[in-house]
Design an enzyme around this catalytic site. Structure first.
Site, mmCIF file in Angstrom:
data_model
loop_
_atom_site.group_PDB
_atom_site.id
_atom_site.type_symbol
_atom_site.label_atom_id
_atom_site.label_comp_id
_atom_site.label_asym_id
_atom_site.label_seq_id
_atom_site.Cartn_x
_atom_site.Cartn_y
_atom_site.Cartn_z
ATOM 1 N N ALA A 1 0.800 -1.231 0.000
ATOM 2 C CA ALA A 1 0.000 0.000 0.000
ATOM 3 C C ALA A 1 0.832 1.281 0.000
ATOM 4 O O ALA A 1 0.731 2.088 -0.936
ATOM 5 C CB ALA A 1 -0.973 -0.048 1.179
ATOM 6 N N ASP B 1 -4.243 -2.358 3.780
ATOM 7 C CA ASP B 1 -4.387 -1.641 2.509
ATOM 8 C C ASP B 1 -5.474 -0.586 2.569
ATOM 9 O O ASP B 1 -5.432 0.393 1.812
ATOM 10 C CB ASP B 1 -4.662 -2.644 1.383
ATOM 11 C CG ASP B 1 -3.434 -3.507 1.128
ATOM 12 O OD1 ASP B 1 -3.248 -4.509 1.850
ATOM 13 O OD2 ASP B 1 -2.640 -3.145 0.241
ATOM 14 N N ASN C 1 -6.735 -6.260 4.007
ATOM 15 C CA ASN C 1 -5.334 -6.624 3.866
ATOM 16 C C ASN C 1 -5.256 -7.856 2.981
ATOM 17 O O ASN C 1 -6.276 -8.389 2.536
ATOM 18 C CB ASN C 1 -4.694 -6.873 5.244
ATOM 19 C CG ASN C 1 -3.165 -6.884 5.183
ATOM 20 O OD1 ASN C 1 -2.544 -5.964 4.681
ATOM 21 N ND2 ASN C 1 -2.578 -7.957 5.677
#
Ligand SMILES: CSC[C@H]1O[C@H](OP(=O)(O)O)[C@H](O)[C@@H]1O
Length: 346
Positions: A48, A237, A247
């Site tokens: 990310a 994320d 995630n």
């Protein structure tokens, strides 16, 4: 850090090719925004915060490709560059946060000449990278306090230096605990299908001399149930306003197993991963990737040709499974809806 995830060098973007790790440490150089977009989509660079930095540098590269006579024309074309970067991957909000930050800087600088504008955007992209490294170290400092002496920490996917501008979020917590002299070890699961754990986390931690053991994804419950795991720390994320966290696929399973075994499960992420516009995790867009990531390993088939495949790249862990969210401003526990909003309220 003994490697550089991404760097602006001589007006080009240089990044390590994460598809070739751990066997080859190869650096790729990009001179145009469309190739940076392709590198994000193809996971040459991933993670990310790292794709946020890449998107920002891609916008800065794009600004240098624009031919315009007026600021209005420049800004209109820059919007097109931003749209290309925004269409690369849908789940990590850091990508969109970085693009919006670059857009804001451009609009606020529209009284400048076009050359000055291009330089301002380059400086802002480099600033985003440098800030991310400092943010990861702050996350590490706050999170290290949660890791007991002698702990065995389970982590999923790669939330390390390779997923950020360096140092990492979940691995930043682990690095900081190690640097504080705590005698800890890490269990890294492989993280099928893209193997970020086996290929990236194991590689990073071995390079830093941090004790790491590789396990397959289906072994996490076994070791938790035997009392061999002290805590879990993962990246993120996108975190919704109520603390629900997207995630890497498989994170939800790890969180549920941790709860079943009374093991604390932590999320480590910068504030730029918060998306308070989303009330809960059901609204987080989940990227579906190509079936070949599931049916092939290093180009070799591991499933019959023509098999039906699903390949969601992320899942959402409900906030109730998360013992704490570790950010650069400190650790948030309990009432996430209120406390996450307080984090971002000046
Ligand atoms: C430091 S956040 C990294 C985060 O991003 C990864 O996804 P991907 O490898 O597909 O970009 C994974 O969800 C990590 O936790």
């Amino acid at each position: 850090m003994s490697f550089r995830t991404i760097e602006w060098r001589d007006d080009k973007v240089v990044m390590i090719d994460q598809t070739r790790l751990p066997g080859e440490e190869v650096y790729c150089e990009y001179g145009d925004y469309k190739s940076v977009a392709e590198a994000i989509r193809g996971m040459i660079i991933r993670g990310a915060p790292a794709i946020g930095v890449a998107a920002a540098m891609g916008v800065a590269l794009g600004a240098r490709e624009i031919i315009a006579d007026t600021q209005e024309s420049f800004l209109r074309q820059l919007d097109n560059v931003c749209d290309v970067m925004a269409r690369t991957r849908p789940t990590a909000v850091n990508l969109f946060w970085a693009i919006e930050r670059m857009k804001r800087v451009a609009v606020c600088s529209c009284d400048k000449s076009l050359d000055e504008l291009r330089e301002i955007l380059k400086v802002e992209a480099i600033r985003i990278e440098q800030e991310d490294l400092a943010i990861c170290k702050a996350i590490g400092r706050h999170g290290a306090a949660l890791i007991p002496e002698g702990a065995t920490v389970l982590t999923h996917c790669n939330a390390g230096g390779l997923a950020t501008a360096g140092y990492g979020t979940a691995l930043g917590v682990i690095r900081a605990a190690h640097e504080a002299g705590k005698n800890i070890q890490v269990f890294a699961d492989e993280t099928r299908p893209w193997l970020q754990g086996a290929r990236l986390t194991a590689w990073e931690l071995m390079k830093d001399g941090i004790p790491v053991t590789l396990i397959s994804d289906n072994m996490a419950g076994f070791f938790m149930n035997r009392g061999e795991i002290t805590c879990c720390v993962v990246g993120a994320d996108r975190i919704a306003a109520n603390g629900d966290t997207a995630n890497k696929i498989g994170t939800y399973s790890v969180a549920v197993l941790a709860r079943e075994n009374n093991i604390p499960f932590y999320v480590a992420a910068p504030i730029s991963t918060l998306d308070l516009s989303l009330e809960n995790g059901e609204q987080i867009p989940i990227e579906e990737r190509h079936s070949r990531e599931v049916t092939h390993l290093q180009g070799l088939p591991v499933a019959p040709e023509g098999i039906a495949v699903r390949n969601p790249a992320f899942d959402v862990t409900p906030a109730r499974y998360i013992a704490g969210i570790i950010t650069e401003k400190g650790v948030v526990t309990g009432d996430y809806s209120k406390k996450l909003k307080d984090l971002v309220t000046p």
